[in-house]
Design an enzyme around this catalytic site. Sequence first.
Site, PDB file in Angstrom:
ATOM      1  N   GLU A 244       0.820  -1.201   0.000  1.00 57.71           N
ATOM      2  CA  GLU A 244       0.000   0.000   0.000  1.00 57.71           C
ATOM      3  C   GLU A 244       0.856   1.254   0.000  1.00 57.71           C
ATOM      4  O   GLU A 244       0.612   2.193  -0.771  1.00 57.71           O
ATOM      5  CB  GLU A 244      -0.934  -0.019   1.213  1.00 57.71           C
ATOM      6  CG  GLU A 244      -1.944   1.117   1.213  1.00 57.71           C
ATOM      7  CD  GLU A 244      -3.054   0.896   2.216  1.00 57.71           C
ATOM      8  OE1 GLU A 244      -3.927   0.042   1.948  1.00 57.71           O
ATOM      9  OE2 GLU A 244      -3.051   1.562   3.274  1.00 57.71           O
ATOM     10  N   ARG A 270      -2.469  34.264 -17.783  1.00 57.52           N
ATOM     11  CA  ARG A 270      -3.014  35.276 -16.887  1.00 57.52           C
ATOM     12  C   ARG A 270      -2.061  36.467 -16.793  1.00 57.52           C
ATOM     13  O   ARG A 270      -0.858  36.304 -16.539  1.00 57.52           O
ATOM     14  CB  ARG A 270      -3.198  34.659 -15.500  1.00 57.52           C
ATOM     15  CG  ARG A 270      -3.574  35.636 -14.391  1.00 57.52           C
ATOM     16  CD  ARG A 270      -4.994  36.110 -14.499  1.00 57.52           C
ATOM     17  NE  ARG A 270      -5.404  36.815 -13.281  1.00 57.52           N
ATOM     18  CZ  ARG A 270      -6.465  37.565 -13.180  1.00 57.52           C
ATOM     19  NH1 ARG A 270      -7.270  37.722 -14.238  1.00 57.52           N
ATOM     20  NH2 ARG A 270      -6.770  38.165 -12.056  1.00 57.52           N
ATOM     21  N   GLN A 281       8.641  36.731  -9.814  1.00 53.12           N
ATOM     22  CA  GLN A 281       9.466  35.688  -9.201  1.00 53.12           C
ATOM     23  C   GLN A 281       8.706  34.896  -8.139  1.00 53.12           C
ATOM     24  O   GLN A 281       8.883  33.673  -8.024  1.00 53.12           O
ATOM     25  CB  GLN A 281      10.722  36.308  -8.591  1.00 53.12           C
ATOM     26  CG  GLN A 281      11.739  35.274  -8.136  1.00 53.12           C
ATOM     27  CD  GLN A 281      13.024  35.932  -7.625  1.00 53.12           C
ATOM     28  OE1 GLN A 281      12.977  36.965  -6.975  1.00 53.12           O
ATOM     29  NE2 GLN A 281      14.155  35.332  -7.933  1.00 53.12           N
TER      30      GLN A 281
END
Length: 381
Positions: A244, A270, A281
């Site tokens: 798992e 954008r 930055q």
Amino acid sequence: MDFDLTPEQQILQSAAIEFARRELNGNMIERDAQQVFSHDGWTKCAAFGVQGMPIPKEYGGRGADPITTIAMMEGLGYGGTDQGLLFSINAHMWTNSIPLLKYGTTEQKKKYLPELCDGSLIGANGASEPTAGSDIFSMQTRVRKEGSDYVLNGRKIFVTNAPVANLFTMYATLDPQLGAAGICAFIVENGTEGLSVGKKKDKMGLRTALMAELALENCRLPGRALLGREGRGAEVFNCSMAWERACILATCLGTMRRQLERCVEHVRRRKQFGQPIGKFQSVANRIVDMKLRYETARLLTYKVGWLMQENKSADMDAAMAKLYVSESFVKSCLDAIQIHGGAGFLTELELEREMRDSVGSTLYSGTSEIQRNIIARGLGI
């Protein structure tokens, strides 16, 4: 170790991405809000071969090696947005199918594995208890021997898939004073007298993976329900957890990769203050951190798959992968929201759901604190 997928693995991963996009993403916002488990998605995943990936063909599986299995699961996480369904499948595979494959009798394998692979059965794991979570082998669920039968009494919590499961891997102790040496593992069919499933639990995330408690009240099982040897259930459980921890976060890798690509596209498009926001930055640094997390998480995960494939010890490496991938997943989800600003906070962009889903990854299969303990023990401290 070869860090590239083979051409066959790349084809399989690409097919998994397209399958997930086409079949698993419908009405996710509504299904998450209403906590709806997708039986249709489960069946389609089984038909695609997901639940049978690591199981040999003689038992109805695909006989895939660990790296190929991880590659498919990463593809599902990249193409699919139903992390709850994918988590349910992981829980089913690593806590039911693998223990049966590794420790089941020939009769048990023939009876259960084909239906665990083809989607007819849904598996769940009864291990955690109110007083035994991280300290799992201090469980209080008791088993006593009566002739050739076993009788179980106790309570299990945090049982993923319990409301929809047909089959449970259940752990109980012959005597709590024996610790790990007293644990036994059993295969319990839903409908067995003395086994009852509680009501569905509300959760912060992974809401399409249903969870409930189990109660065992003089639950009588035939001797053939014992999985592995009597008093060796801890070995069965540890095997389950090793697989798992190695594989369950492969789907999260895929989501991290998709988030990274989505954020890169967003910061290029954008604009604010007359330029793309990626030119700032503070924004670019978040993207870089997301890239670094994904690449290192991928290396850790696939290294564990390679170790398992080579039959080498992977306990500490699996713990490192589980710890790093889960905590990186949470950080990258938060970065993705921040990069999208106010829009990232809205349900419709679906980033907030991925963030909620990610938190569970630091808890299930052993908390981050437990993974650190395992790593420290592996270092001899």
